[in-house]
Every structure is written in C-alpha cells, then in structure tokens.
Design an enzyme around this catalytic site. Structure first.
Site, short mmCIF file in Angstrom:
data_model
loop_
_atom_site.label_atom_id
_atom_site.label_comp_id
_atom_site.label_asym_id
_atom_site.label_seq_id
_atom_site.Cartn_x
_atom_site.Cartn_y
_atom_site.Cartn_z
N GLY A 14 1.07 -1.07 -0.17
CA GLY A 14 0.05 0.02 -0.08
C GLY A 14 0.89 1.11 0.00
CB ALA A 90 -2.61 -4.39 6.99
CD GLN A 151 -11.26 8.49 10.00
OE1 GLN A 151 -10.46 9.26 10.51
NE2 GLN A 151 -10.82 7.57 8.92
CE1 TYR A 154 -7.83 4.26 9.63
CE2 TYR A 154 -7.84 6.16 10.84
CZ TYR A 154 -7.28 5.23 9.85
OH TYR A 154 -6.02 5.44 9.51
N GLY A 185 -0.11 11.55 10.86
CA GLY A 185 -1.41 12.40 10.51
C GLY A 185 -1.82 12.21 8.85
CB ILE A 187 0.53 10.30 4.79
CG1 ILE A 187 0.95 10.13 6.92
CG2 ILE A 187 1.67 10.03 4.17
CD1 ILE A 187 1.82 11.39 6.96
#
Ligand code: CAA
Length: 248
Positions: A14, A90, A151, A154, A185, A187
């Site tokens: 990724g 991941a 989120q 998340y 943060g 990216i």
C-alpha cells in the site's frame, strides 16, 4: 544481533507500506510483505520492485483472520527466517457518520485495524522473546488520538492500537523487545486522496500547521529508526508525525 535481520510489513504494497518496505530494504533488512488475498496485482508489484532493485518476498494474508495470519507468517518464516521486526501497518477506512454506520462497516475496520494486531503479533512475539531481540511497530493514526468526523470505527480501532502497544511493551521490555506506536497524520497516500476534495481542502488542510500533507518517506524513516539498535530505549511510546495537527 548478527546477520541480516528480517522485517515483516503488513499491507506492504500500500501507499505507506510500500515506502516502509523499500526504506527497510535500504536499511539492510530482508523484507517480507503481506498483501490482501484479493490483490491480483501482487505478482506485478514484486516484479516491479525487483526491477527497481528491491528483492521483497510477498505472502498473501488476510490480517483480520487469525488462521490466515498463522499460515502467512509460517510461509514467510520458511522463506526468509524468523521475523525480527514486525510492522503492523495494514489498515482500511470505511468512513461514514455514526448515524449511517452499519455493523458491517464497524466490524470490517475493527477486525482489520485492531484484531490484526493480535493475529499478527501472536505469530512472532514468542520468537522475539526467546531470541531476546525484537521490534514491534504499530501504525496508528492522529485520528486515534484526537477523533475524526466520520470515523467512529477507525478512531476506536486506532486508539485501541496504542493500548495494545503499552500493555505488550510492559510484558516484553526485559527481553529487548520494544513495542511502539506511530501515529501519522494525513499523509499523501490513496487513503487520504480518496477523501472528497472539498472536505480535504476546507476541513482538514487548514488544520495542519505545516500547511501540507505528510510524505510516506517521513513516516518510513521513523519506522527505520524505531527498528534500529539505537532506539532500544524507546518502548511503549506513541510518536506523533502529523505536521502539528494534534499536539499531545
Ligand atoms: N468537521 C466538521 N464537519 C464536517 C466534517 C468535519 N471534518 N466533515 C464533514 N462535515 C460536515 C459537512 O460540512 C456537512 O455539513 P452540512 O450538512 O452542514 O453541509 C456534513 O458534515 C455532512 O458532510 P458530507 O456531505 O461530507 O456527508 P457525507 O455523509 O457524504 O460524508 C464523511 C461524511 C464520510 C465523513 C465525509 O465528510 C468524509 O469523508 N470526511 C472525511 C473523513 C476523514 O477525515 N477521513 C480520514 C481518512 S484518511 C485516514 O483515515 C488516514 C489517517 O489515519 C489520518
């Protein structure tokens, strides 16, 4: 430690994972990446990397599934040897307001971003302790520290990452195994560029004091440092790398 160390990077194909993997190769590690079993591009990726001078082993692994992790790590270790450095990188997003969030989106993010730490670390932690050397580096997020609109899943998973880091760091510190969290943060990877442009420009970028997205290289260099011998006294830490967006 003598000899070439082995680093395993989950989600290593990724945006962030690829840069972490290549920087680890540059730093002298034998690198193995895991890729999601649904990723049909893995063969091409390995070839491309090889053409660029990066000899990286790739194994399929669903990090949200314990048995898949057991198989993948066994395959990896049979190819490259015992894992000295594990980078739990991941991760996925399924952003939506809590009002609209369903159980499927909640479970997918918690399983991939948090259960994966148990699933992967379980495969390698005892070996690190037995060999009295190891580095476990967990990639969390600024949004695990400060929360983010859309989120809940998340942010919950990423906050959990650092709880895992601190508890495990205590258990393995005497054995020269360090466990740390990196909280990047925003990216400049696909995960961030997928945010609606208007939201990115009006709700996110204005809150980053350095005035730009971070670069994958900036995070990858920190991974390389935490993996190094010099970083032996850093454990249980949560290192922010967010352009000043959130200061703890
Ligand atoms: N803060 C405050 N208000 C916000 C907001 C924010 N960050 N984001 C959206 N809103 C507001 C909108 O302005 C809008 O307000 P109005 O109704 O008054 O116009 C309202 O919330 C609904 O917004 P949307 O129209 O965008 O609603 P949606 O349901 O289509 O989408 C969303 C909601 C999915 C949360 C979308 O706004 C979004 O994708 N936001 C970005 C979320 C984010 O930051 N994700 C980070 C991904 S990168 C990552 O996770 C990596 C990392 O570790 C940092």
């Amino acid at each position: 430690m003598n000899g070439q160390k082995v680093a395993l990077v989950t989600g290593g194909m990724g945006g962030l994972g690829e840069t972490i993997s290549t920087k680890m190769v540059d730093a002298g590690y034998k690198v193995v990446v895991t890729y999601s079993p649904g990723n049909s591009q893995h063969g091409e990726w390995v070839k491309d990397m090889k053409a660029k001078g990066y000899d990286i082993t790739a194994v399929a692994c669903d990090v949200s599934d314990f048995d898949s992790c057991t198989k993948a790590v066994a395959e990896a270790q049979s190819k490259v040897g015992p894992v000295d450095v594990l980078v739990n990188n991941a991760g996925i997003t399924r952003d939506t307001t809590f009002k609209k969030m369903d159980k499927v989106n909640w479970d997918a993010v918690l399983r991939t971003n948090l259960d994966s730490l148990f699933n992967m670390t379980k495969q390698v932690a005892d070996g690190m302790v037995d060999r009295s050397w190891g580095r476990i580096i967990n990639i969390s997020s600024v949004n695990g520290s400060k929360g983010a609109f859309g989120q809940t899943n998340y942010s919950a998973a990423k906050a959990g990452v650092h709880g895992f880091t601190k508890a495990l760091a205590l258990e393995v510190a005497r054995k020269n195994v360090t466990v740390n969290t990196i909280s990047p943060g925003y990216i400049g990877t696909k995960m961030v560029t997928a945010i609606p442009e208007e939201v990115l420009n009006t709700k996110i970028l204005p809150h980053i004091p350095v005035g730009r997205l971070g670069k994958p290289e900036e995070v990858a260099s920190l991974v390389v440092y935490l993996a190094s011998e010099e970083a032996a006294f850093i454990t249980g830490a949560n290192i922010a790398i967010n352009g000043g967006q959130h200061m703890q």
